[in-house]
Design a protein around this motif. Sequence first.
Motif, PDB file in Angstrom:
ATOM      1  N   MET A   1      -8.146  22.547   5.143  1.00 51.64           N
ATOM      2  CA  MET A   1      -7.390  21.504   4.569  1.00 51.64           C
ATOM      3  C   MET A   1      -6.301  20.999   5.928  1.00 51.64           C
ATOM      4  SD  MET A   1      -4.613  21.234   1.075  1.00 51.64           S
ATOM      5  CE  MET A   1      -3.152  21.893   1.547  1.00 51.64           C
ATOM      6  N   SER A   2      -6.734  19.930   5.879  1.00 48.64           N
ATOM      7  CA  SER A   2      -6.122  18.715   7.249  1.00 48.64           C
ATOM      8  C   SER A   2      -4.058  19.391   7.232  1.00 48.64           C
ATOM      9  CB  SER A   2      -6.391  17.760   6.849  1.00 48.64           C
ATOM     10  OG  SER A   2      -5.023  16.970   6.947  1.00 48.64           O
ATOM     11  N   GLU A   3      -3.753  19.333   8.356  1.00 49.66           N
ATOM     12  CA  GLU A   3      -2.784  20.140   8.580  1.00 49.66           C
ATOM     13  C   GLU A   3      -1.641  18.420   8.043  1.00 49.66           C
ATOM     14  OE1 GLU A   3      -1.808  18.619  13.194  1.00 49.66           O
ATOM     15  OE2 GLU A   3      -3.544  19.079  13.318  1.00 49.66           O
ATOM     16  N   TYR A   4      -2.411  17.160   7.946  1.00 49.40           N
ATOM     17  CA  TYR A   4      -1.414  16.129   7.151  1.00 49.40           C
ATOM     18  C   TYR A   4      -1.130  15.776   6.767  1.00 49.40           C
ATOM     19  CZ  TYR A   4      -1.690  15.401  12.551  1.00 49.40           C
ATOM     20  OH  TYR A   4      -1.702  14.967  13.692  1.00 49.40           O
ATOM     21  N   ALA A   5      -2.548  17.023   5.112  1.00 49.58           N
ATOM     22  CA  ALA A   5      -1.922  16.895   4.037  1.00 49.58           C
ATOM     23  C   ALA A   5      -1.306  16.459   2.954  1.00 49.58           C
ATOM     24  CB  ALA A   5      -2.932  17.812   3.398  1.00 49.58           C
ATOM     25  N   HIS A   6       0.040  16.873   3.915  1.00 51.68           N
ATOM     26  CA  HIS A   6       1.457  16.936   3.296  1.00 51.68           C
ATOM     27  C   HIS A   6       1.414  15.265   3.621  1.00 51.68           C
ATOM     28  CE1 HIS A   6       2.338  17.030   7.108  1.00 51.68           C
ATOM     29  NE2 HIS A   6       3.697  16.295   7.088  1.00 51.68           N
ATOM     30  N   LEU A   7       1.021  14.116   3.614  1.00 54.29           N
ATOM     31  CA  LEU A   7       1.952  13.374   3.925  1.00 54.29           C
ATOM     32  C   LEU A   7       1.300  12.163   2.793  1.00 54.29           C
ATOM     33  CD1 LEU A   7       0.910  12.900   7.754  1.00 54.29           C
ATOM     34  CD2 LEU A   7       3.240  13.169   7.026  1.00 54.29           C
ATOM     35  N   PRO A   8       2.014  10.819   2.658  1.00 50.81           N
ATOM     36  CA  PRO A   8       2.104  10.149   1.734  1.00 50.81           C
ATOM     37  C   PRO A   8       0.550   9.591   1.436  1.00 50.81           C
ATOM     38  CG  PRO A   8       3.728   9.882   2.710  1.00 50.81           C
ATOM     39  CD  PRO A   8       3.268  10.778   3.000  1.00 50.81           C
ATOM     40  N   TYR A   9       0.256   9.001   1.096  1.00 57.52           N
ATOM     41  CA  TYR A   9      -0.598   7.544   0.889  1.00 57.52           C
ATOM     42  C   TYR A   9      -0.203   6.129   1.100  1.00 57.52           C
ATOM     43  CZ  TYR A   9      -5.267  10.813   0.191  1.00 57.52           C
ATOM     44  OH  TYR A   9      -5.812  11.446   0.703  1.00 57.52           O
ATOM     45  N   ARG A  10      -0.591   5.337   1.733  1.00 54.53           N
ATOM     46  CA  ARG A  10      -0.068   4.017   1.947  1.00 54.53           C
ATOM     47  C   ARG A  10      -0.266   2.981   0.624  1.00 54.53           C
ATOM     48  NH1 ARG A  10      -1.879  -0.916   5.652  1.00 54.53           N
ATOM     49  NH2 ARG A  10       0.488  -2.259   5.290  1.00 54.53           N
ATOM     50  N   PRO A  11       0.294   2.612  -0.110  1.00 54.56           N
ATOM     51  CA  PRO A  11      -0.185   1.755  -0.909  1.00 54.56           C
ATOM     52  C   PRO A  11      -0.440   0.578  -0.461  1.00 54.56           C
ATOM     53  CG  PRO A  11       2.579   2.022  -1.012  1.00 54.56           C
ATOM     54  CD  PRO A  11       2.418   3.225  -0.127  1.00 54.56           C
ATOM     55  N   CYS A  12      -1.467  -0.293  -1.471  1.00 56.53           N
ATOM     56  CA  CYS A  12      -1.988  -1.310  -0.090  1.00 56.53           C
ATOM     57  C   CYS A  12      -2.956  -1.404  -1.409  1.00 56.53           C
ATOM     58  CB  CYS A  12      -3.614  -0.728   0.243  1.00 56.53           C
ATOM     59  SG  CYS A  12      -4.551  -1.571   1.566  1.00 56.53           S
ATOM     60  N   ALA A  13      -3.141  -2.817  -1.432  1.00 65.35           N
ATOM     61  CA  ALA A  13      -3.997  -4.310  -1.842  1.00 65.35           C
ATOM     62  C   ALA A  13      -5.584  -4.468  -0.814  1.00 65.35           C
ATOM     63  CB  ALA A  13      -3.043  -5.142  -2.545  1.00 65.35           C
ATOM     64  N   GLY A  14      -6.633  -4.525  -1.432  1.00 71.13           N
ATOM     65  CA  GLY A  14      -7.616  -5.311  -1.039  1.00 71.13           C
ATOM     66  C   GLY A  14      -8.376  -6.171  -2.079  1.00 71.13           C
ATOM     67  N   VAL A  15      -9.112  -6.842  -1.086  1.00 69.99           N
ATOM     68  CA  VAL A  15      -9.737  -7.932  -1.719  1.00 69.99           C
ATOM     69  C   VAL A  15     -11.440  -8.110  -1.706  1.00 69.99           C
ATOM     70  CG1 VAL A  15      -9.672 -10.293  -1.946  1.00 69.99           C
ATOM     71  CG2 VAL A  15      -7.597  -9.269  -2.004  1.00 69.99           C
ATOM     72  N   MET A  16     -11.754  -8.167  -2.801  1.00 60.28           N
ATOM     73  CA  MET A  16     -13.170  -8.855  -2.505  1.00 60.28           C
ATOM     74  C   MET A  16     -13.535 -10.065  -3.225  1.00 60.28           C
ATOM     75  SD  MET A  16     -17.016  -7.036  -5.051  1.00 60.28           S
ATOM     76  CE  MET A  16     -17.363  -5.484  -3.617  1.00 60.28           C
ATOM     77  N   LEU A  17     -14.096 -10.846  -1.591  1.00 61.09           N
ATOM     78  CA  LEU A  17     -13.603 -12.287  -2.202  1.00 61.09           C
ATOM     79  C   LEU A  17     -15.085 -12.380  -2.189  1.00 61.09           C
ATOM     80  CD1 LEU A  17     -11.616 -14.721  -2.304  1.00 61.09           C
ATOM     81  CD2 LEU A  17     -12.152 -15.380   0.500  1.00 61.09           C
ATOM     82  N   VAL A  18     -15.260 -13.253  -3.098  1.00 61.72           N
ATOM     83  CA  VAL A  18     -16.962 -13.295  -3.084  1.00 61.72           C
ATOM     84  C   VAL A  18     -17.079 -15.055  -3.161  1.00 61.72           C
ATOM     85  CG1 VAL A  18     -19.168 -13.436  -5.225  1.00 61.72           C
ATOM     86  CG2 VAL A  18     -17.553 -11.611  -4.481  1.00 61.72           C
TER      87      VAL A  18
END
Length: 166
Positions: A1-18
Amino acid sequence: MSEYAHLPYRPCAGVMLVNRDGLVFVGQRLDSVIEAWQMPQGGIDPGEDARDAAIRELGEEAGIAPHLVEFVAEAGEELQYDLPDDLIGRVWRGKWRGQRQRWFLFRFLGEDADVNIQTAEPEFRAWRWVEPSDLPSLIVPFKRDLYARILEIFAEPLAARDVPFG
């Protein structure tokens, strides 16, 4: 397990633009030394709606005005990825272990001239349209599985590329 497993995930939005030809917008990041292309994405501000964040990111990264896109679909699940350990201390000031992302599929209603990556705070050095199936090979390796999943999620609307546009 990574030593960084305690860190949270950054909330993000992604776009698939067609675009009209069924091709997907990708940009080459300014801050990357490798030949990596990605779809627009960015952080969701506190209290901001994820779809609003996606549209804002399109403007900030590609200079595309909101009236030039049409909502097609939203991924029904949140996706996430972990940064490689060697990047965690250098990206986002070591605050996040990766991102948890809400993805949206939009149709581009404009013309290529409506794209302007020379924004107030440029993030891309170049941009182009690519076949959806090429996306996993263009992204950095630690995001390949995420891009493959996005293609699965949006497979049905992407397959409708021969349906009349607009």
